[in-house]
Motif scaffolding. Structure first.
Motif, PDB file in Angstrom:
ATOM      1  N   ARG A 117      12.140   5.821  13.810  1.00 52.60           N
ATOM      2  CA  ARG A 117      11.940   6.633  13.081  1.00 52.60           C
ATOM      3  C   ARG A 117      11.213   6.699  11.914  1.00 52.60           C
ATOM      4  NH1 ARG A 117      14.115   7.748   8.406  1.00 52.60           N
ATOM      5  NH2 ARG A 117      14.822   4.878   7.585  1.00 52.60           N
ATOM      6  N   ARG A 118      10.750   5.425  11.611  1.00 57.14           N
ATOM      7  CA  ARG A 118       9.613   5.363   9.966  1.00 57.14           C
ATOM      8  C   ARG A 118       8.232   5.089  10.769  1.00 57.14           C
ATOM      9  NH1 ARG A 118      11.634   0.111   6.864  1.00 57.14           N
ATOM     10  NH2 ARG A 118      13.698   0.899   6.314  1.00 57.14           N
ATOM     11  N   VAL A 119       7.725   4.713  11.972  1.00 59.28           N
ATOM     12  CA  VAL A 119       6.215   4.776  12.294  1.00 59.28           C
ATOM     13  C   VAL A 119       6.087   6.760  11.802  1.00 59.28           C
ATOM     14  CG1 VAL A 119       4.635   5.264  14.408  1.00 59.28           C
ATOM     15  CG2 VAL A 119       5.961   3.343  13.117  1.00 59.28           C
ATOM     16  N   PRO A 120       6.109   7.553  12.222  1.00 57.76           N
ATOM     17  CA  PRO A 120       5.486   8.907  12.236  1.00 57.76           C
ATOM     18  C   PRO A 120       6.756   9.095  11.079  1.00 57.76           C
ATOM     19  CG  PRO A 120       7.701   9.016  13.802  1.00 57.76           C
ATOM     20  CD  PRO A 120       7.637   7.596  13.415  1.00 57.76           C
ATOM     21  N   PHE A 121       7.478   9.565   9.965  1.00 60.38           N
ATOM     22  CA  PHE A 121       7.647   9.116   9.064  1.00 60.38           C
ATOM     23  C   PHE A 121       6.493   8.788   7.751  1.00 60.38           C
ATOM     24  CE2 PHE A 121       9.171   7.965   4.806  1.00 60.38           C
ATOM     25  CZ  PHE A 121       9.988   9.226   3.828  1.00 60.38           C
ATOM     26  N   LEU A 122       6.001   7.261   8.319  1.00 59.29           N
ATOM     27  CA  LEU A 122       5.002   7.080   7.340  1.00 59.29           C
ATOM     28  C   LEU A 122       3.369   7.988   7.313  1.00 59.29           C
ATOM     29  CD1 LEU A 122       4.000   4.306   5.953  1.00 59.29           C
ATOM     30  CD2 LEU A 122       3.554   3.206   7.825  1.00 59.29           C
ATOM     31  N   ALA A 123       3.227   7.858   9.229  1.00 61.91           N
ATOM     32  CA  ALA A 123       2.386   9.059   9.100  1.00 61.91           C
ATOM     33  C   ALA A 123       2.523   9.763   8.525  1.00 61.91           C
ATOM     34  CB  ALA A 123       1.944   9.013  10.805  1.00 61.91           C
ATOM     35  N   GLU A 124       3.180  10.420   8.803  1.00 68.15           N
ATOM     36  CA  GLU A 124       3.292  12.085   7.565  1.00 68.15           C
ATOM     37  C   GLU A 124       2.679  11.556   6.247  1.00 68.15           C
ATOM     38  OE1 GLU A 124       4.991  15.156   5.295  1.00 68.15           O
ATOM     39  OE2 GLU A 124       6.518  13.151   5.600  1.00 68.15           O
ATOM     40  N   ARG A 125       3.431  10.968   5.977  1.00 68.59           N
ATOM     41  CA  ARG A 125       2.754  10.536   4.587  1.00 68.59           C
ATOM     42  C   ARG A 125       1.630  10.359   3.992  1.00 68.59           C
ATOM     43  NH1 ARG A 125       7.537   8.734   0.506  1.00 68.59           N
ATOM     44  NH2 ARG A 125       9.572   9.981   0.903  1.00 68.59           N
ATOM     45  N   GLU A 126       1.221   9.799   4.837  1.00 67.78           N
ATOM     46  CA  GLU A 126      -0.282   8.845   4.978  1.00 67.78           C
ATOM     47  C   GLU A 126      -1.696   9.847   4.823  1.00 67.78           C
ATOM     48  OE1 GLU A 126      -0.350   5.979   7.683  1.00 67.78           O
ATOM     49  OE2 GLU A 126      -0.086   4.057   6.311  1.00 67.78           O
ATOM     50  N   SER A 127      -1.149  11.424   6.151  1.00 71.45           N
ATOM     51  CA  SER A 127      -1.633  12.597   5.888  1.00 71.45           C
ATOM     52  C   SER A 127      -1.598  13.134   4.321  1.00 71.45           C
ATOM     53  CB  SER A 127      -0.876  13.728   7.081  1.00 71.45           C
ATOM     54  OG  SER A 127      -1.539  14.315   7.116  1.00 71.45           O
ATOM     55  N   ARG A 128      -0.242  13.329   3.721  1.00 78.93           N
ATOM     56  CA  ARG A 128      -0.502  13.869   1.953  1.00 78.93           C
ATOM     57  C   ARG A 128      -1.011  13.411   1.736  1.00 78.93           C
ATOM     58  NH1 ARG A 128       6.560  14.245   1.282  1.00 78.93           N
ATOM     59  NH2 ARG A 128       4.836  15.128  -0.561  1.00 78.93           N
ATOM     60  N   LEU A 129      -0.726  11.934   1.850  1.00 78.99           N
ATOM     61  CA  LEU A 129      -1.594  11.293   0.598  1.00 78.99           C
ATOM     62  C   LEU A 129      -3.188  11.966   1.070  1.00 78.99           C
ATOM     63  CD1 LEU A 129      -2.304   9.308  -1.496  1.00 78.99           C
ATOM     64  CD2 LEU A 129      -2.406   7.728   0.137  1.00 78.99           C
ATOM     65  N   ALA A 130      -3.847  11.827   2.509  1.00 76.11           N
ATOM     66  CA  ALA A 130      -4.616  11.846   2.733  1.00 76.11           C
ATOM     67  C   ALA A 130      -5.864  13.598   2.042  1.00 76.11           C
ATOM     68  CB  ALA A 130      -5.472  11.817   3.954  1.00 76.11           C
ATOM     69  N   ASP A 131      -4.193  14.674   2.238  1.00 73.23           N
ATOM     70  CA  ASP A 131      -5.007  15.451   1.435  1.00 73.23           C
ATOM     71  C   ASP A 131      -4.611  15.512   0.030  1.00 73.23           C
ATOM     72  OD1 ASP A 131      -4.422  16.633   3.965  1.00 73.23           O
ATOM     73  OD2 ASP A 131      -2.308  17.138   3.458  1.00 73.23           O
ATOM     74  N   LEU A 132      -4.571  15.236  -1.193  1.00 69.72           N
ATOM     75  CA  LEU A 132      -3.988  14.401  -2.473  1.00 69.72           C
ATOM     76  C   LEU A 132      -5.463  13.974  -2.754  1.00 69.72           C
ATOM     77  CD1 LEU A 132      -0.444  13.139  -3.615  1.00 69.72           C
ATOM     78  CD2 LEU A 132      -1.745  15.250  -4.270  1.00 69.72           C
ATOM     79  N   ARG A 133      -5.701  13.476  -1.999  1.00 68.43           N
ATOM     80  CA  ARG A 133      -7.620  12.562  -2.280  1.00 68.43           C
ATOM     81  C   ARG A 133      -7.688  13.507  -1.636  1.00 68.43           C
ATOM     82  NH1 ARG A 133      -6.205   6.737   0.491  1.00 68.43           N
ATOM     83  NH2 ARG A 133      -5.140   5.199  -0.961  1.00 68.43           N
ATOM     84  N   ALA A 134      -8.042  14.621  -1.083  1.00 70.00           N
ATOM     85  CA  ALA A 134      -9.145  15.487  -0.922  1.00 70.00           C
ATOM     86  C   ALA A 134      -9.171  16.042  -2.239  1.00 70.00           C
ATOM     87  CB  ALA A 134      -9.034  16.052   0.234  1.00 70.00           C
ATOM     88  N   ARG A 135      -7.673  17.229  -2.510  1.00 66.93           N
ATOM     89  CA  ARG A 135      -7.538  17.805  -3.170  1.00 66.93           C
ATOM     90  C   ARG A 135      -8.014  17.089  -4.940  1.00 66.93           C
ATOM     91  NH1 ARG A 135      -1.760  19.826  -4.230  1.00 66.93           N
ATOM     92  NH2 ARG A 135      -1.797  20.211  -1.674  1.00 66.93           N
TER      93      ARG A 135
END
Length: 181
Positions: A117-135
């Motif tokens: 349950r945690r692994v995909p949740f963490l991957a999704e959060r890391e993706s959102r962080l990468a998007d925020l950093r790009a912004r």
């Protein structure tokens, strides 16, 4: 009248708060990135702790399976020697070991489910962080003036184009077109 004054003061205060937030979006974005990084660090540590627990459970499970095998061999030896008095404590240990083994397997399955349950949740959060950093990077790039950018405000005089220059450019364009044909 006092009520209207209070309401207008409240609305102005809220409007000023909204404007303050709009004036410094890079600060809000930077704070959001920091908070998300802290949350991700915590989640990574929890996932790492869960992986260590899973490893420990697997090791204990294999140890209990080994003890169960030894108890089975000891029980076979006791029964072969027709020593029921020695077989009873072996059977007790075997039943206890089976109970511990089943509890370990249940806990391992729960931990694996939690990890899945945690692994995909963490991957999704890391993706959102990468998007925020790009912004944030885009916003930083837009806020910094670049000397190579075209200045949309023309500060010099309009260049004067002579009729002769237009005629020469027309003749050159015709010649290039004929060369391609």
């Amino acid at each position: 009248m006092a009520l209207i004054t209070r309401l207008s003061r409240l609305l102005r205060a809220d409007l000023h708060a909204v404007l303050d937030r709009l004036e410094a979006p890079e600060l809000v974005l930077a704070q959001a990135i920091r908070e998300m990084e802290q949350t991700l660090d915590l989640e990574r540590r929890q996932l790492h702790r869960l992986e260590r627990e899973l490893q420990r459970l697997r090791e204990r499970e294999s140890e209990q399976e080994r003890v169960l095998e030894q108890n089975g061999q000891a029980l076979d030896d006791c029964l072969a020697a027709e020593r029921e008095d020695l077989a009873r404590p072996v059977i007790r240990r075997r039943l206890e070991t089976e109970g511990r083994l089943e509890a370990l397997r249940t806990r391992r399955r729960e931990a694996e489910t939690e990890q899945a349950r945690r692994v995909p949740f963490l991957a999704e959060r890391e993706s959102r962080l990468a998007d925020l950093r790009a912004r944030a990077a885009i916003q930083d790039a837009e806020s910094e003036p670049d000397s190579t950018d075209f200045d949309p405000v023309w500060t010099g005089a309009d260049p004067r184009i002579w009729d002769a220059e237009v005629e020469v450019a027309l003749l050159q364009a015709k010649r290039r077109r004929e060369a391609r044909s």
